[in-house]
Design an enzyme around this catalytic site. Sequence first.
Site, PDB file in Angstrom:
ATOM      1  N   ALA A 158     -35.431 -11.439 -25.185  1.00  0.00           N
ATOM      2  CA  ALA A 158     -35.892 -12.818 -25.325  1.00  0.00           C
ATOM      3  C   ALA A 158     -37.171 -12.881 -26.146  1.00  0.00           C
ATOM      4  O   ALA A 158     -37.852 -11.867 -26.347  1.00  0.00           O
ATOM      5  CB  ALA A 158     -36.128 -13.432 -23.948  1.00  0.00           C
ATOM      6  N   GLN A 160     -40.115 -13.959 -25.489  1.00  0.00           N
ATOM      7  CA  GLN A 160     -41.266 -13.445 -24.740  1.00  0.00           C
ATOM      8  C   GLN A 160     -40.899 -12.196 -23.929  1.00  0.00           C
ATOM      9  O   GLN A 160     -41.471 -11.943 -22.864  1.00  0.00           O
ATOM     10  CB  GLN A 160     -41.822 -14.534 -23.835  1.00  0.00           C
ATOM     11  CG  GLN A 160     -42.686 -15.562 -24.532  1.00  0.00           C
ATOM     12  CD  GLN A 160     -44.000 -14.975 -25.052  1.00  0.00           C
ATOM     13  OE1 GLN A 160     -44.503 -13.975 -24.558  1.00  0.00           O
ATOM     14  NE2 GLN A 160     -44.544 -15.607 -26.084  1.00  0.00           N
ATOM     15  N   SER A 161     -40.006 -11.391 -24.444  1.00  0.00           N
ATOM     16  CA  SER A 161     -39.570 -10.187 -23.743  1.00  0.00           C
ATOM     17  C   SER A 161     -40.704  -9.182 -23.573  1.00  0.00           C
ATOM     18  O   SER A 161     -41.384  -8.808 -24.529  1.00  0.00           O
ATOM     19  CB  SER A 161     -38.423  -9.522 -24.506  1.00  0.00           C
ATOM     20  OG  SER A 161     -38.168  -8.226 -24.017  1.00  0.00           O
ATOM     21  N   ASN A 162     -40.867  -8.717 -22.333  1.00  0.00           N
ATOM     22  CA  ASN A 162     -41.805  -7.632 -22.071  1.00  0.00           C
ATOM     23  C   ASN A 162     -41.276  -6.298 -22.590  1.00  0.00           C
ATOM     24  O   ASN A 162     -42.049  -5.427 -22.990  1.00  0.00           O
ATOM     25  CB  ASN A 162     -42.042  -7.514 -20.566  1.00  0.00           C
ATOM     26  CG  ASN A 162     -42.488  -8.818 -19.956  1.00  0.00           C
ATOM     27  OD1 ASN A 162     -43.460  -9.408 -20.401  1.00  0.00           O
ATOM     28  ND2 ASN A 162     -41.771  -9.269 -18.937  1.00  0.00           N
ATOM     29  N   PHE A 163     -39.958  -6.154 -22.562  1.00  0.00           N
ATOM     30  CA  PHE A 163     -39.336  -4.895 -22.983  1.00  0.00           C
ATOM     31  C   PHE A 163     -39.593  -4.640 -24.467  1.00  0.00           C
ATOM     32  O   PHE A 163     -39.968  -3.531 -24.857  1.00  0.00           O
ATOM     33  CB  PHE A 163     -37.844  -4.948 -22.692  1.00  0.00           C
ATOM     34  CG  PHE A 163     -37.176  -3.606 -22.543  1.00  0.00           C
ATOM     35  CD1 PHE A 163     -37.851  -2.425 -22.762  1.00  0.00           C
ATOM     36  CD2 PHE A 163     -35.842  -3.528 -22.166  1.00  0.00           C
ATOM     37  CE1 PHE A 163     -37.234  -1.191 -22.610  1.00  0.00           C
ATOM     38  CE2 PHE A 163     -35.201  -2.314 -22.004  1.00  0.00           C
ATOM     39  CZ  PHE A 163     -35.899  -1.142 -22.228  1.00  0.00           C
TER      40      PHE A 163
END
Length: 338
Positions: free
Chosen positions: A76, A78-81
């Site tokens: 996404a 705002q993906s943290n990954f």
Amino acid sequence: MTQDNKLDRFPRAQFMSGPTPLERLDRLSSELGIDLWLKRDDLTGLGFGGNKTRQLEFYLGDALQQGADTILITGAVQSNFVRSAAAAAAKLGMQSVLQLEERVPDMGEEYYSSGNVLLAQILGAEHMSYPEGEDETGADAALHAHADELKAQGRKPYVIHLGLNHPPLGALGYVLGGQELCQQMQDIDAIVVPSGSGATHGGLLTGIALDESDASVFGICVRRNCEEQQARMNTVLQKLADLLDINAAPLQDRIKVLDEALPPGYGKLSGMTHAALNKMARTEGIFLDPVYSAKTFAGLLHLVSAGEIQPGQKVVMLHTGGLPALFGYQNELIDNLS
């Protein structure tokens, strides 16, 4: 064969400097009538921390073994990954390509420019976009198409897959994480974790089972409803068991998923989630992220109120980090302060 020996077969990059803290939440314990602890995987260190650091040790270990110089990953906006992957790649001298998917509709400008997006830009990541948010197979295929272009340029790409058609190498990080937790604390009654891709949930459940803990592991749905997440977890645990050469059935029998905190959907906050985020901050001085850990805590509060978690039980909630996303959601968070 011991658990350590099983994991020694897999190449691993070293990003974790040691165990993350296990912190008792005294005020919330008193208020809720339980013995509540927080496993601080928001403090894994690399690139603003978070649970993905543990997973990336195994993906990047595999990438190094294959001689890769570029990491490709999808997630996404705002993906943290993807932010964590960019940090891991930078630490190893690799380039990163981050594919951002449109999973969360009707977001403001700050969602696309601050938080994890800004950090990834500072880390020097390349960006590409994918127009759909619920097409894992298509998103992975788009990464492979770009990887083929990079190969033609002489680069050596490595794709970190999102879909279930690939071995869940990242879940091995939480097999170790589960063992770490059991070493820090015995006689845990319940563990509460977010359940999205299933790698963290499945890895932790497998890790504590291999360590012979009978704690209940509650997965709080953050992306799919219970029925869909149950099916996903069955697949993740089978594929993880295949990697480790163990029997998946006892693990699958222990799956517990709850979706009361999921509405109105992935990356969207309800009043229940806002209340949980504010309660943790104002009671313990600890920030939760809006996409994963706030929903996890909201789910934990529901478990207590519903009697699924009993008075006096020793409960551990996994804090998966993701705090940069707070800034991507700043307008919505400000509008819901009370």
